[in-house]
Design a protein around this motif. Structure first.
Motif, PDB file in Angstrom:
ATOM      1  N   PRO A 142       0.802  -1.230   0.000  1.00  0.00           N
ATOM      2  CA  PRO A 142       0.000   0.000   0.000  1.00  0.00           C
ATOM      3  C   PRO A 142       0.833   1.277   0.000  1.00  0.00           C
ATOM      4  N   GLU A 143       2.008   1.246   0.622  1.00  0.00           N
ATOM      5  CA  GLU A 143       2.807   2.466   0.656  1.00  0.00           C
ATOM      6  C   GLU A 143       3.364   2.840  -0.716  1.00  0.00           C
ATOM      7  N   VAL A 144       3.472   1.864  -1.621  1.00  0.00           N
ATOM      8  CA  VAL A 144       3.900   2.169  -2.985  1.00  0.00           C
ATOM      9  C   VAL A 144       2.839   3.031  -3.676  1.00  0.00           C
ATOM     10  N   VAL A 145       1.562   2.677  -3.449  1.00  0.00           N
ATOM     11  CA  VAL A 145       0.472   3.473  -4.005  1.00  0.00           C
ATOM     12  C   VAL A 145       0.502   4.876  -3.410  1.00  0.00           C
ATOM     13  N   ARG A 146       0.683   4.968  -2.088  1.00  0.00           N
ATOM     14  CA  ARG A 146       0.752   6.283  -1.437  1.00  0.00           C
ATOM     15  C   ARG A 146       1.834   7.156  -2.059  1.00  0.00           C
ATOM     16  N   ALA A 147       3.010   6.568  -2.237  1.00  0.00           N
ATOM     17  CA  ALA A 147       4.136   7.328  -2.779  1.00  0.00           C
ATOM     18  C   ALA A 147       3.818   7.858  -4.168  1.00  0.00           C
ATOM     19  N   MET A 148       3.207   7.045  -5.009  1.00  0.00           N
ATOM     20  CA  MET A 148       2.898   7.477  -6.365  1.00  0.00           C
ATOM     21  C   MET A 148       1.818   8.553  -6.369  1.00  0.00           C
ATOM     22  N   VAL A 149       0.807   8.412  -5.518  1.00  0.00           N
ATOM     23  CA  VAL A 149      -0.246   9.426  -5.421  1.00  0.00           C
ATOM     24  C   VAL A 149       0.351  10.767  -5.008  1.00  0.00           C
ATOM     25  N   VAL A 150       1.210  10.746  -4.001  1.00  0.00           N
ATOM     26  CA  VAL A 150       1.850  11.969  -3.529  1.00  0.00           C
ATOM     27  C   VAL A 150       2.601  12.656  -4.661  1.00  0.00           C
ATOM     28  N   ARG A 151       3.378  11.899  -5.412  1.00  0.00           N
ATOM     29  CA  ARG A 151       4.182  12.482  -6.483  1.00  0.00           C
ATOM     30  C   ARG A 151       3.325  12.963  -7.658  1.00  0.00           C
ATOM     31  N   VAL A 152       2.324  12.198  -8.022  1.00  0.00           N
ATOM     32  CA  VAL A 152       1.477  12.590  -9.151  1.00  0.00           C
ATOM     33  C   VAL A 152       0.735  13.889  -8.845  1.00  0.00           C
ATOM     34  N   LEU A 153       0.291  14.037  -7.606  1.00  0.00           N
ATOM     35  CA  LEU A 153      -0.456  15.237  -7.229  1.00  0.00           C
ATOM     36  C   LEU A 153       0.456  16.409  -6.886  1.00  0.00           C
ATOM     37  N   GLY A 154       1.760  16.161  -6.829  1.00  0.00           N
ATOM     38  CA  GLY A 154       2.678  17.232  -6.457  1.00  0.00           C
ATOM     39  C   GLY A 154       2.509  17.650  -5.011  1.00  0.00           C
ATOM     40  N   ALA A 155       2.040  16.740  -4.186  1.00  0.00           N
ATOM     41  CA  ALA A 155       1.798  17.045  -2.774  1.00  0.00           C
ATOM     42  C   ALA A 155       3.095  16.929  -1.977  1.00  0.00           C
ATOM     43  N   PRO A 156       3.197  17.623  -0.852  1.00  0.00           N
ATOM     44  CA  PRO A 156       4.387  17.484  -0.017  1.00  0.00           C
ATOM     45  C   PRO A 156       4.473  16.070   0.549  1.00  0.00           C
ATOM     46  N   GLU A 157       5.689  15.583   0.747  1.00  0.00           N
ATOM     47  CA  GLU A 157       5.858  14.213   1.243  1.00  0.00           C
ATOM     48  C   GLU A 157       5.226  14.007   2.622  1.00  0.00           C
ATOM     49  N   ALA A 158       5.034  15.089   3.376  1.00  0.00           N
ATOM     50  CA  ALA A 158       4.393  14.965   4.689  1.00  0.00           C
ATOM     51  C   ALA A 158       2.966  14.440   4.563  1.00  0.00           C
ATOM     52  N   SER A 159       2.353  14.580   3.387  1.00  0.00           N
ATOM     53  CA  SER A 159       0.984  14.096   3.180  1.00  0.00           C
ATOM     54  C   SER A 159       0.934  12.589   2.929  1.00  0.00           C
ATOM     55  N   PHE A 160       2.096  11.963   2.812  1.00  0.00           N
ATOM     56  CA  PHE A 160       2.185  10.515   2.572  1.00  0.00           C
ATOM     57  C   PHE A 160       1.316   9.733   3.553  1.00  0.00           C
TER      58      PHE A 160
END
Length: 199
Positions: A142-160
């Motif tokens: 599941p954390e792989v999905v989180r990481a990709m969502v964060v990057r695709v949305l350009g969100a700060p890594e703290a939102s992981f």
């Protein structure tokens, strides 16, 4: 042409239910039953990958994706010496380290990988390895999905930590290297395919 990458989160295991950092446990009986029931709901793909964990391989096999190729670059977050322990156990033993880890994307007090480094690794692999056309399916932690969502949305890594990824859901990324769109996780059920269509 558009490239599509569908990330399927692994089925339940005892470690997931106990909030335990991956200890190599297999998918549990309930998770296996649900994954087998969802076999046939994953759309065809030119490439099928699987994270190198027991539960991801078990999920892929139960979904009928036995041809999935191991993708070490899509391994889950490396938590170093915390592997196998529950978050509750680590929080009791090292409360300051856990607080630092959850609050600072660059922190890796466990001796493993920081959240920022992990997000970098996942985004880099999918940007460079996913071809410019066609569909790729990957069964991942599941954390792989989180990481990709964060990057695709350009969100700060703290939102992981604020991205919830339930077991046996599909999250689709479409576009080209460096420019992706996301369709949030859809449950894999016998009546709904990963692309949202029936059947």
């Amino acid at each position: 042409m558009t490239s599509r990458v569908i990330l399927i989160s692994a089925a339940h295991s005892a470690a997931l239910r106990e909030a335990r950092f991956d200890d190599g446990a297999a998918v549990d009986a309930a998770g296996l039953r649900l994954a087998r029931a969802a076999a046939g709901t994953v759309p065809g793909a030119g490439r099928v990958w699987v994270s190198p964990s027991v539960r991801c391989r078990g999920t892929a096999d139960a979904l009928g994706l036995g041809q999935a190729v191991d993708a070490p670059e899509l391994a889950g977050l490396d938590v170093g010496r915390w592997r196998g322990a529950t978050l509750e156990e680590v929080s009791a033993a090292e409360p300051e380290a856990v607080a630092r880890w959850l609050g600072d994307p660059d922190a890796a007090p466990h001796g493993g990988e920081s959240v920022r480094a992990f997000c970098d690794r996942i985004a880099h692999h999918l940007d460079t390895a996913a071809p410019s056309t066609g569909r790729t399916v990957a069964v991942v932690e599941p954390e792989v999905v989180r990481a990709m969502v964060v990057r695709v949305l350009g969100a700060p890594e703290a939102s992981f930590w604020r991205v919830d990824v339930p077991p046996l859901t599909a999250t689709e990324f479409s576009g080209r290297s460096g420019r992706w769109n996301v369709r949030a996780g859809r449950p894999l059920t016998p009546s709904t395919g990963a692309d949202g269509s029936g059947g």
